[in-house]
Motif scaffolding. Structure first.
Motif, PDB file in Angstrom:
ATOM      1  N   GLY A 134      54.234  80.289  52.116  1.00 61.56           N
ATOM      2  CA  GLY A 134      54.959  79.171  51.529  1.00 61.56           C
ATOM      3  C   GLY A 134      54.111  77.917  51.463  1.00 61.56           C
ATOM      4  O   GLY A 134      54.166  77.153  50.488  1.00 61.56           O
ATOM      5  N   ALA A 135      53.291  77.693  52.484  1.00 66.59           N
ATOM      6  CA  ALA A 135      52.406  76.527  52.490  1.00 66.59           C
ATOM      7  C   ALA A 135      51.399  76.607  51.348  1.00 66.59           C
ATOM      8  O   ALA A 135      51.074  75.587  50.718  1.00 66.59           O
ATOM      9  N   ARG A 136      50.910  77.807  51.066  1.00 71.01           N
ATOM     10  CA  ARG A 136      49.969  77.965  49.951  1.00 71.01           C
ATOM     11  C   ARG A 136      50.655  77.664  48.615  1.00 71.01           C
ATOM     12  O   ARG A 136      50.079  77.027  47.731  1.00 71.01           O
ATOM     13  N   VAL A 137      51.896  78.127  48.445  1.00 74.85           N
ATOM     14  CA  VAL A 137      52.637  77.830  47.220  1.00 74.85           C
ATOM     15  C   VAL A 137      52.865  76.324  47.088  1.00 74.85           C
ATOM     16  O   VAL A 137      52.684  75.742  46.019  1.00 74.85           O
ATOM     17  N   LEU A 138      53.253  75.693  48.191  1.00 71.70           N
ATOM     18  CA  LEU A 138      53.471  74.246  48.166  1.00 71.70           C
ATOM     19  C   LEU A 138      52.202  73.519  47.754  1.00 71.70           C
ATOM     20  O   LEU A 138      52.261  72.500  47.045  1.00 71.70           O
ATOM     21  N   CYS A 139      51.059  74.005  48.182  1.00 73.47           N
ATOM     22  CA  CYS A 139      49.792  73.378  47.800  1.00 73.47           C
ATOM     23  C   CYS A 139      49.662  73.321  46.280  1.00 73.47           C
ATOM     24  O   CYS A 139      49.249  72.298  45.723  1.00 73.47           O
ATOM     25  N   TYR A 140      50.041  74.403  45.604  1.00 74.59           N
ATOM     26  CA  TYR A 140      49.909  74.440  44.151  1.00 74.59           C
ATOM     27  C   TYR A 140      51.095  73.799  43.430  1.00 74.59           C
ATOM     28  O   TYR A 140      51.018  73.527  42.236  1.00 74.59           O
ATOM     29  N   TRP A 141      52.166  73.548  44.156  1.00 75.32           N
ATOM     30  CA  TRP A 141      53.325  72.846  43.592  1.00 75.32           C
ATOM     31  C   TRP A 141      53.393  71.388  44.064  1.00 75.32           C
ATOM     32  O   TRP A 141      54.368  70.702  43.838  1.00 75.32           O
ATOM     33  N   ARG A 142      52.341  70.915  44.737  1.00 74.00           N
ATOM     34  CA  ARG A 142      52.404  69.635  45.444  1.00 74.00           C
ATOM     35  C   ARG A 142      52.794  68.452  44.552  1.00 74.00           C
ATOM     36  O   ARG A 142      53.398  67.493  45.021  1.00 74.00           O
ATOM     37  N   ASP A 143      52.445  68.514  43.259  1.00 71.22           N
ATOM     38  CA  ASP A 143      52.766  67.400  42.360  1.00 71.22           C
ATOM     39  C   ASP A 143      54.182  67.498  41.802  1.00 71.22           C
ATOM     40  O   ASP A 143      54.633  66.599  41.092  1.00 71.22           O
ATOM     41  N   GLU A 159      54.672  64.778  53.204  1.00 69.41           N
ATOM     42  CA  GLU A 159      55.406  64.748  54.475  1.00 69.41           C
ATOM     43  C   GLU A 159      55.694  66.158  54.969  1.00 69.41           C
ATOM     44  O   GLU A 159      55.668  66.419  56.187  1.00 69.41           O
ATOM     45  N   ILE A 160      55.958  67.073  54.052  1.00 68.74           N
ATOM     46  CA  ILE A 160      56.189  68.463  54.453  1.00 68.74           C
ATOM     47  C   ILE A 160      54.935  69.029  55.099  1.00 68.74           C
ATOM     48  O   ILE A 160      54.994  69.716  56.127  1.00 68.74           O
ATOM     49  N   PHE A 161      53.780  68.722  54.526  1.00 70.32           N
ATOM     50  CA  PHE A 161      52.535  69.226  55.102  1.00 70.32           C
ATOM     51  C   PHE A 161      52.248  68.609  56.473  1.00 70.32           C
ATOM     52  O   PHE A 161      51.640  69.258  57.338  1.00 70.32           O
ATOM     53  N   VAL A 170      46.035  72.037  56.759  1.00 69.64           N
ATOM     54  CA  VAL A 170      44.768  71.294  56.762  1.00 69.64           C
ATOM     55  C   VAL A 170      43.998  71.560  55.471  1.00 69.64           C
ATOM     56  O   VAL A 170      43.399  70.653  54.884  1.00 69.64           O
ATOM     57  N   ARG A 171      43.998  72.821  55.019  1.00 70.13           N
ATOM     58  CA  ARG A 171      43.364  73.146  53.738  1.00 70.13           C
ATOM     59  C   ARG A 171      44.002  72.358  52.610  1.00 70.13           C
ATOM     60  O   ARG A 171      43.310  71.782  51.756  1.00 70.13           O
ATOM     61  N   ALA A 172      45.342  72.321  52.581  1.00 70.45           N
ATOM     62  CA  ALA A 172      46.068  71.652  51.499  1.00 70.45           C
ATOM     63  C   ALA A 172      45.783  70.155  51.456  1.00 70.45           C
ATOM     64  O   ALA A 172      45.829  69.537  50.390  1.00 70.45           O
ATOM     65  N   ALA A 173      45.473  69.561  52.609  1.00 70.65           N
ATOM     66  CA  ALA A 173      45.204  68.122  52.654  1.00 70.65           C
ATOM     67  C   ALA A 173      44.052  67.739  51.733  1.00 70.65           C
ATOM     68  O   ALA A 173      44.009  66.619  51.207  1.00 70.65           O
ATOM     69  N   SER A 174      43.125  68.673  51.501  1.00 67.51           N
ATOM     70  CA  SER A 174      41.968  68.377  50.661  1.00 67.51           C
ATOM     71  C   SER A 174      42.334  68.154  49.201  1.00 67.51           C
ATOM     72  O   SER A 174      41.555  67.570  48.446  1.00 67.51           O
ATOM     73  N   PHE A 175      43.515  68.603  48.791  1.00 66.88           N
ATOM     74  CA  PHE A 175      43.906  68.502  47.386  1.00 66.88           C
ATOM     75  C   PHE A 175      44.625  67.182  47.074  1.00 66.88           C
ATOM     76  O   PHE A 175      44.866  66.885  45.907  1.00 66.88           O
ATOM     77  N   PHE A 176      44.991  66.430  48.092  1.00 63.33           N
ATOM     78  CA  PHE A 176      45.681  65.162  47.859  1.00 63.33           C
ATOM     79  C   PHE A 176      44.659  64.056  47.608  1.00 63.33           C
ATOM     80  O   PHE A 176      43.551  64.071  48.151  1.00 63.33           O
ATOM     81  N   THR A 177      45.031  63.092  46.798  1.00 62.06           N
ATOM     82  CA  THR A 177      44.115  62.012  46.424  1.00 62.06           C
ATOM     83  C   THR A 177      44.463  60.689  47.087  1.00 62.06           C
ATOM     84  O   THR A 177      43.949  59.649  46.692  1.00 62.06           O
ATOM     85  N   VAL A 178      45.346  60.710  48.080  1.00 61.94           N
ATOM     86  CA  VAL A 178      45.717  59.485  48.791  1.00 61.94           C
ATOM     87  C   VAL A 178      45.150  59.542  50.199  1.00 61.94           C
ATOM     88  O   VAL A 178      45.061  60.608  50.822  1.00 61.94           O
ATOM     89  N   ALA A 203      46.604  61.413  53.372  1.00 58.93           N
ATOM     90  CA  ALA A 203      46.469  62.849  53.607  1.00 58.93           C
ATOM     91  C   ALA A 203      45.583  63.161  54.802  1.00 58.93           C
ATOM     92  O   ALA A 203      45.681  64.240  55.388  1.00 58.93           O
ATOM     93  N   VAL A 204      44.721  62.232  55.194  1.00 55.75           N
ATOM     94  CA  VAL A 204      43.838  62.480  56.335  1.00 55.75           C
ATOM     95  C   VAL A 204      44.633  62.606  57.636  1.00 55.75           C
ATOM     96  O   VAL A 204      44.120  63.125  58.639  1.00 55.75           O
ATOM     97  N   GLU A 205      45.898  62.186  57.615  1.00 54.01           N
ATOM     98  CA  GLU A 205      46.741  62.339  58.799  1.00 54.01           C
ATOM     99  C   GLU A 205      47.011  63.810  59.120  1.00 54.01           C
ATOM    100  O   GLU A 205      47.261  64.168  60.270  1.00 54.01           O
ATOM    101  N   ILE A 206      46.985  64.654  58.105  1.00 49.49           N
ATOM    102  CA  ILE A 206      47.330  66.068  58.304  1.00 49.49           C
ATOM    103  C   ILE A 206      46.354  66.742  59.272  1.00 49.49           C
ATOM    104  O   ILE A 206      46.779  67.353  60.261  1.00 49.49           O
ATOM    105  N   PRO A 207      45.028  66.664  59.050  1.00 45.78           N
ATOM    106  CA  PRO A 207      44.135  67.270  60.059  1.00 45.78           C
ATOM    107  C   PRO A 207      44.217  66.586  61.415  1.00 45.78           C
ATOM    108  O   PRO A 207      44.006  67.229  62.447  1.00 45.78           O
TER     109      PRO A 207
END
Length: 485
Positions: free
Chosen positions: A406-415, A422-424, A440-448, A451-455
């Protein structure tokens, strides 16, 4: 016939062939030319009632529209794939459970793909592409300094293994598929296991109850030099990633020309593999026009388990949507894989409506319920229909493998999912290491910057070598010069 390099003024007439066993004796007795006039078709996969084929420098879609088993429709999907070195060009076509197509290329190549979504997608010196046929989105899935990647497969839960074919190095895709800006490359991740021989041409999970339980689910690897045969590895979970143990090889040959080059479990549960059968397989050690290159011979082998019945092939082609959805409960990976492909050719609104009814009719708590729920989510992803409620149900599943998927799907649906960041952050504190790794992988796809809070959240829980590695790769994005600065 044109491999390894087309000869100018000669026709490009490589073919895609259909082989059939019409009398049921386990041997092909009929061959049909599905498509010709192709240029080095180094990879293909079924989709939407047709076939997606490498036809360098393009990736094209072929379809038979009148039922005569011959392609009469040809559409260019992607252009800009480097074709300079066919030994390294687009290969290992595979679909993930959510319907995206992956293929890879090796070093020396410089590919540049135009897309409707923005600047060209560029890849230098090896990597893996991810392509969504329905949306026409193209991206670099892995940017890494492979020598020549061959072999890519997804397991029951959507976790993938990519092999650098030259050294037969196996890598867990989640570890080095975070976003990087071109031309940056990922560092070398921990391997799934330590290989003892090389090189690898292809891999496949032996997901078939026709084979003994001791082998079912093992990773089978085609090796073409030194040891020429099919290697066999038991794959298991290890922390946030995967590990493997070598078992007894499935088969080998003393024929020096034996070159197993692709393999896949068939609808009957048997393992099928191709033997390229060539005395020369190098691309730099020998002249491109070396007359010893064999353009005539090859075999397709069928491997079965003695004294064990074959499976009855599931009815898939032309079946009602409701029956195809029931096949998503099958324990056989390729049955579910083929059912998803068949669903890709149906009307999305009908598929989604039927999927919602199908999952509602399954009683929560039954065996494999979390996997059924995940399969329903993947059907939505394949048809590009975002269902936030279904996604949140998967993210709260008891099985960590479902939450990870589900986390991988959310990564591709993040926008398209409100509050995705917040979910991540919540997933970064999940009790399962693999879920934290996906966050942590998904954090790399955010442009704000937030997102560095996730790792940082993930660091508050125990770290293993895999999460530590992905954290480093994600944070590399925020410290390397890039257009995001």
């Amino acid at each position: 016939p044109t491999y390894p390099h087309w000869t100018p003024k000669k026709p490009m007439n490589d073919k895609l062939l259909i082989f059939e066993d019409t009398d049921g004796d386990g041997k092909a007795d009929k061959m049909t030319v599905f498509a010709d006039n192709l240029h080095n078709p180094t990879g293909f996969e079924f989709w939407n009632g047709g076939v997606i084929v490498a036809h360098s420098p393009d990736v094209i879609f072929l379809k038979d529209t009148n039922g005569d088993d011959k392609a009469d429709q040809r559409t260019t999907l992607i252009s800009g794939i480097d074709s300079a070195d066919t030994h390294h060009t687009a290969n290992s076509f595979t679909l993930d459970p959510g319907g995206a197509l992956y293929f890879q290329e090796g070093t020396f190549h410089q590919s540049q793909i135009e897309t409707p979504y923005g600047p060209p997608i560029r890849l230098s010196n090896a990597g893996v592409f991810r392509y969504e046929p329905r949306t026409q989105k193209v991206e670099v899935f892995v940017s890494y300094g492979f020598a020549n990647p061959h072999g890519h497969v997804f397991d029951k839960w959507g976790q993938d293994i990519v092999v650098d074919g030259t050294g037969a190095n196996p890598y867990h895709g989640a570890l080095f598929s975070g976003h990087l800006e071109y031309p940056n490359k990922h560092n070398r991740p921990p391997q799934v296991y330590q290989q003892r021989t090389r090189p690898c041409a292809a891999i496949e999970y032996l997901s078939s109850s026709h084979f003994p339980d001791s082998m079912n689910g093992n990773l089978i690897l085609a090796n073409v030099i030194g040891f020429q045969g099919l290697l066999n590895y038991k794959i298991s979970d290890k922390g946030a990633s995967l590990t493997g143990t070598e078992m007894e090889p499935l088969l080998f040959s003393s024929d020096p020309n034996f070159r197993p080059s692709d393999l896949e479990v068939g609808p009957d549960g048997a393992l099928y593999f191709t033997d390229w059968h060539n005395p020369i397989i190098g691309h730099m050690q020998h002249n491109l026009r070396d007359p010893n290159r064999d353009h005539e011979h090859g075999r397709i082998y069928r491997v079965t388990a003695e004294q064990r019945p074959l499976l009855k092939p599931a009815k898939i082609a032309g079946e009602p949507i409701e029956k195809l959805l029931e096949l998503l409960k099958s324990p056989e990976d390729r049955v579910r894989y083929l059912a998803r492909i068949e669903l890709s050719g149906r009307k999305s609104e009908e598929v989604i409506a039927a999927t919602n009814k199908w999952i509602q009719a399954i009683e929560p708590g039954v065996k494999d319920y979390d996997h059924f729920l995940t399969e329903a989510l993947w059907v939505h992803q394949q048809h590009n229909v975002v269902d936030v409620d279904l996604l949140k149900r998967v993210l709260k599943a008891d099985d960590f493998r479902a939450r990870s998927a589900g986390a991988r799907v959310l990564c591709y649906w993040r926008d398209r999912v409100p509050g995705a960041l917040e979910i991540f952050k919540t997933l970064a504190a999940d009790g399962a290491p693999r879920v934290r790794l996906e966050a942590v992988r998904a954090a790399s796809f955010f442009t704000v910057a937030e997102a560095v809070e996730i790792p940082l959240i993930a660091e508050s829980l125990p770290m293993d070598e895999y999460i530590t590695f992905v954290r480093g790769e994600t944070c590399l994005l925020y410290t390397s010069p890039s257009p995001r600065d």
